[in-house]
Design a protein around this motif. Structure first.
Motif, PDB file in Angstrom:
ATOM      1  N   LEU A  36       1.066  -0.879   0.234  1.00 53.75           N
ATOM      2  CA  LEU A  36       0.037   0.034  -0.516  1.00 53.75           C
ATOM      3  C   LEU A  36       1.190   1.597  -0.369  1.00 53.75           C
ATOM      4  CD1 LEU A  36      -2.977  -0.906   2.637  1.00 53.75           C
ATOM      5  CD2 LEU A  36      -2.657  -1.160   0.777  1.00 53.75           C
ATOM      6  N   ASN A  37       1.923   1.068   1.193  1.00 56.35           N
ATOM      7  CA  ASN A  37       2.898   2.326   1.043  1.00 56.35           C
ATOM      8  C   ASN A  37       4.395   2.185   0.295  1.00 56.35           C
ATOM      9  OD1 ASN A  37       0.954   3.932   2.860  1.00 56.35           O
ATOM     10  ND2 ASN A  37       1.678   1.337   5.032  1.00 56.35           N
ATOM     11  N   GLU A  38       4.209   1.887  -0.472  1.00 59.30           N
ATOM     12  CA  GLU A  38       5.481   1.809  -1.165  1.00 59.30           C
ATOM     13  C   GLU A  38       4.935   1.219  -2.345  1.00 59.30           C
ATOM     14  OE1 GLU A  38       9.443   0.839   0.530  1.00 59.30           O
ATOM     15  OE2 GLU A  38       8.085   1.190   2.694  1.00 59.30           O
ATOM     16  N   PRO A  39       4.208   1.661  -3.433  1.00 55.99           N
ATOM     17  CA  PRO A  39       4.079   1.270  -4.842  1.00 55.99           C
ATOM     18  C   PRO A  39       4.622   0.728  -5.693  1.00 55.99           C
ATOM     19  CG  PRO A  39       2.630   2.763  -4.619  1.00 55.99           C
ATOM     20  CD  PRO A  39       3.278   2.697  -3.123  1.00 55.99           C
ATOM     21  N   GLU A  40       5.796   1.710  -5.733  1.00 55.72           N
ATOM     22  CA  GLU A  40       6.968   1.920  -7.007  1.00 55.72           C
ATOM     23  C   GLU A  40       8.119   0.236  -6.627  1.00 55.72           C
ATOM     24  OE1 GLU A  40       8.208   3.445  -2.623  1.00 55.72           O
ATOM     25  OE2 GLU A  40       6.485   3.683  -4.421  1.00 55.72           O
ATOM     26  N   THR A  41       7.844  -0.017  -5.721  1.00 52.60           N
ATOM     27  CA  THR A  41       8.462  -1.518  -5.467  1.00 52.60           C
ATOM     28  C   THR A  41       8.000  -2.359  -6.013  1.00 52.60           C
ATOM     29  OG1 THR A  41       8.600  -1.371  -2.974  1.00 52.60           O
ATOM     30  CG2 THR A  41       8.949  -2.907  -3.413  1.00 52.60           C
ATOM     31  N   TRP A  42       7.145  -2.290  -7.083  1.00 55.58           N
ATOM     32  CA  TRP A  42       6.633  -3.643  -8.230  1.00 55.58           C
ATOM     33  C   TRP A  42       6.605  -2.452  -9.395  1.00 55.58           C
ATOM     34  CZ3 TRP A  42       6.083  -7.594  -4.740  1.00 55.58           C
ATOM     35  CH2 TRP A  42       5.471  -7.351  -3.992  1.00 55.58           C
ATOM     36  N   GLU A  43       7.009  -1.352  -9.547  1.00 55.72           N
ATOM     37  CA  GLU A  43       6.814  -1.133 -10.612  1.00 55.72           C
ATOM     38  C   GLU A  43       7.645  -1.407 -11.834  1.00 55.72           C
ATOM     39  OE1 GLU A  43       9.444   3.226 -12.649  1.00 55.72           O
ATOM     40  OE2 GLU A  43       8.556   3.001 -10.568  1.00 55.72           O
ATOM     41  N   TYR A  44       8.440  -2.769 -12.424  1.00 55.05           N
ATOM     42  CA  TYR A  44       9.592  -3.535 -13.061  1.00 55.05           C
ATOM     43  C   TYR A  44       8.879  -5.377 -12.707  1.00 55.05           C
ATOM     44  CZ  TYR A  44      11.906   1.217 -13.342  1.00 55.05           C
ATOM     45  OH  TYR A  44      11.844   1.992 -13.667  1.00 55.05           O
ATOM     46  N   SER A  45       8.033  -4.927 -11.981  1.00 52.62           N
ATOM     47  CA  SER A  45       7.316  -6.680 -12.130  1.00 52.62           C
ATOM     48  C   SER A  45       6.073  -6.686 -13.369  1.00 52.62           C
ATOM     49  CB  SER A  45       6.707  -6.605 -10.683  1.00 52.62           C
ATOM     50  OG  SER A  45       6.007  -8.216 -10.050  1.00 52.62           O
ATOM     51  N   LEU A  46       6.533  -8.241 -13.048  1.00 55.25           N
ATOM     52  CA  LEU A  46       5.587  -8.329 -14.022  1.00 55.25           C
ATOM     53  C   LEU A  46       4.353  -8.745 -13.721  1.00 55.25           C
ATOM     54  CD1 LEU A  46       7.610 -11.746 -16.262  1.00 55.25           C
ATOM     55  CD2 LEU A  46       6.800  -9.073 -17.172  1.00 55.25           C
ATOM     56  N   VAL A  47       4.144  -8.714 -12.610  1.00 53.82           N
ATOM     57  CA  VAL A  47       2.690  -9.173 -12.051  1.00 53.82           C
ATOM     58  C   VAL A  47       2.894  -8.115 -10.729  1.00 53.82           C
ATOM     59  CG1 VAL A  47       1.174 -10.683 -10.114  1.00 53.82           C
ATOM     60  CG2 VAL A  47       2.868 -11.735 -13.040  1.00 53.82           C
ATOM     61  N   GLN A  48       1.688  -7.010 -10.808  1.00 55.87           N
ATOM     62  CA  GLN A  48       1.585  -5.956  -9.447  1.00 55.87           C
ATOM     63  C   GLN A  48       1.382  -6.589  -8.512  1.00 55.87           C
ATOM     64  OE1 GLN A  48       3.241  -2.388 -10.711  1.00 55.87           O
ATOM     65  NE2 GLN A  48       4.014  -4.479 -12.915  1.00 55.87           N
ATOM     66  N   ALA A  49       1.886  -6.120  -7.299  1.00 54.67           N
ATOM     67  CA  ALA A  49       1.191  -6.383  -6.239  1.00 54.67           C
ATOM     68  C   ALA A  49       0.821  -5.105  -5.246  1.00 54.67           C
ATOM     69  CB  ALA A  49       2.401  -7.003  -5.305  1.00 54.67           C
ATOM     70  N   ASN A  50       0.853  -4.343  -6.002  1.00 61.25           N
ATOM     71  CA  ASN A  50       0.592  -2.489  -5.657  1.00 61.25           C
ATOM     72  C   ASN A  50      -0.972  -2.692  -4.824  1.00 61.25           C
ATOM     73  OD1 ASN A  50       0.192  -2.128  -7.930  1.00 61.25           O
ATOM     74  ND2 ASN A  50       0.048  -0.115  -8.130  1.00 61.25           N
ATOM     75  N   GLY A  51      -1.520  -2.641  -3.688  1.00 69.39           N
ATOM     76  CA  GLY A  51      -2.959  -2.333  -3.369  1.00 69.39           C
ATOM     77  C   GLY A  51      -2.822  -4.147  -2.908  1.00 69.39           C
ATOM     78  N   LYS A  52      -4.475  -4.124  -2.119  1.00 74.12           N
ATOM     79  CA  LYS A  52      -4.349  -5.022  -1.413  1.00 74.12           C
ATOM     80  C   LYS A  52      -4.683  -6.644  -2.390  1.00 74.12           C
ATOM     81  CE  LYS A  52      -6.952  -7.195   2.096  1.00 74.12           C
ATOM     82  NZ  LYS A  52      -7.445  -6.762   3.814  1.00 74.12           N
ATOM     83  N   GLU A  53      -5.497  -6.065  -3.474  1.00 71.86           N
ATOM     84  CA  GLU A  53      -6.668  -6.970  -4.605  1.00 71.86           C
ATOM     85  C   GLU A  53      -5.353  -7.539  -5.492  1.00 71.86           C
ATOM     86  OE1 GLU A  53      -9.159  -8.616  -4.462  1.00 71.86           O
ATOM     87  OE2 GLU A  53      -9.687  -7.322  -2.621  1.00 71.86           O
ATOM     88  N   ASN A  54      -4.122  -6.417  -5.780  1.00 73.51           N
ATOM     89  CA  ASN A  54      -3.157  -7.055  -6.442  1.00 73.51           C
ATOM     90  C   ASN A  54      -2.166  -8.062  -5.877  1.00 73.51           C
ATOM     91  OD1 ASN A  54      -3.793  -5.904  -9.113  1.00 73.51           O
ATOM     92  ND2 ASN A  54      -3.249  -3.913  -8.400  1.00 73.51           N
ATOM     93  N   LEU A  55      -1.850  -7.391  -4.497  1.00 73.71           N
ATOM     94  CA  LEU A  55      -0.934  -8.218  -3.621  1.00 73.71           C
ATOM     95  C   LEU A  55      -1.275 -10.034  -3.403  1.00 73.71           C
ATOM     96  CD1 LEU A  55       1.460  -8.940  -1.638  1.00 73.71           C
ATOM     97  CD2 LEU A  55       0.146  -7.757   0.194  1.00 73.71           C
ATOM     98  N   ILE A  56      -2.967  -9.977  -3.225  1.00 73.15           N
ATOM     99  CA  ILE A  56      -3.664 -11.328  -3.109  1.00 73.15           C
ATOM    100  C   ILE A  56      -3.246 -11.749  -4.370  1.00 73.15           C
ATOM    101  CG2 ILE A  56      -5.500 -12.380  -3.044  1.00 73.15           C
ATOM    102  CD1 ILE A  56      -6.540 -10.343  -0.691  1.00 73.15           C
TER     103      ILE A  56
END
Length: 70
Positions: A36-56
């Motif tokens: 939730l607080n560091e969405p840029e962590t997932w910027e280069y990931s093929l599967v986004q995990a920013n936000g609860k639904e994306n993380l799940i």
């Protein structure tokens, strides 16, 4: 010959600072703050995990990939 990874073995590496282990569905609660607080962590990931639904979704895909040994 290439070595193969044993997906059924749950290897755990741990010391006084860090614990590395296979991802689990319950890790959503541990990773949610970063998601939730560091969405840029997932910027280069093929599967986004920013936000609860994306993380799940990210964790479910990772667990499914382990089950299929990919």
């Amino acid at each position: 010959m290439a070595a193969s990874f044993n997906f059924s073995q749950h290897i755990i590496l741990e010391d006084e600072r860090v614990l590395l282990r296979p991802l689990q569905q319950s890790d959503v609660e541990h990773l949610l703050e970063i998601s939730l607080n560091e969405p840029e962590t997932w910027e280069y990931s093929l599967v986004q995990a920013n936000g609860k639904e994306n993380l799940i979704n990210y964790i479910q895909l990772a667990l499914a990939a382990r089950d299929t040994k990919t």
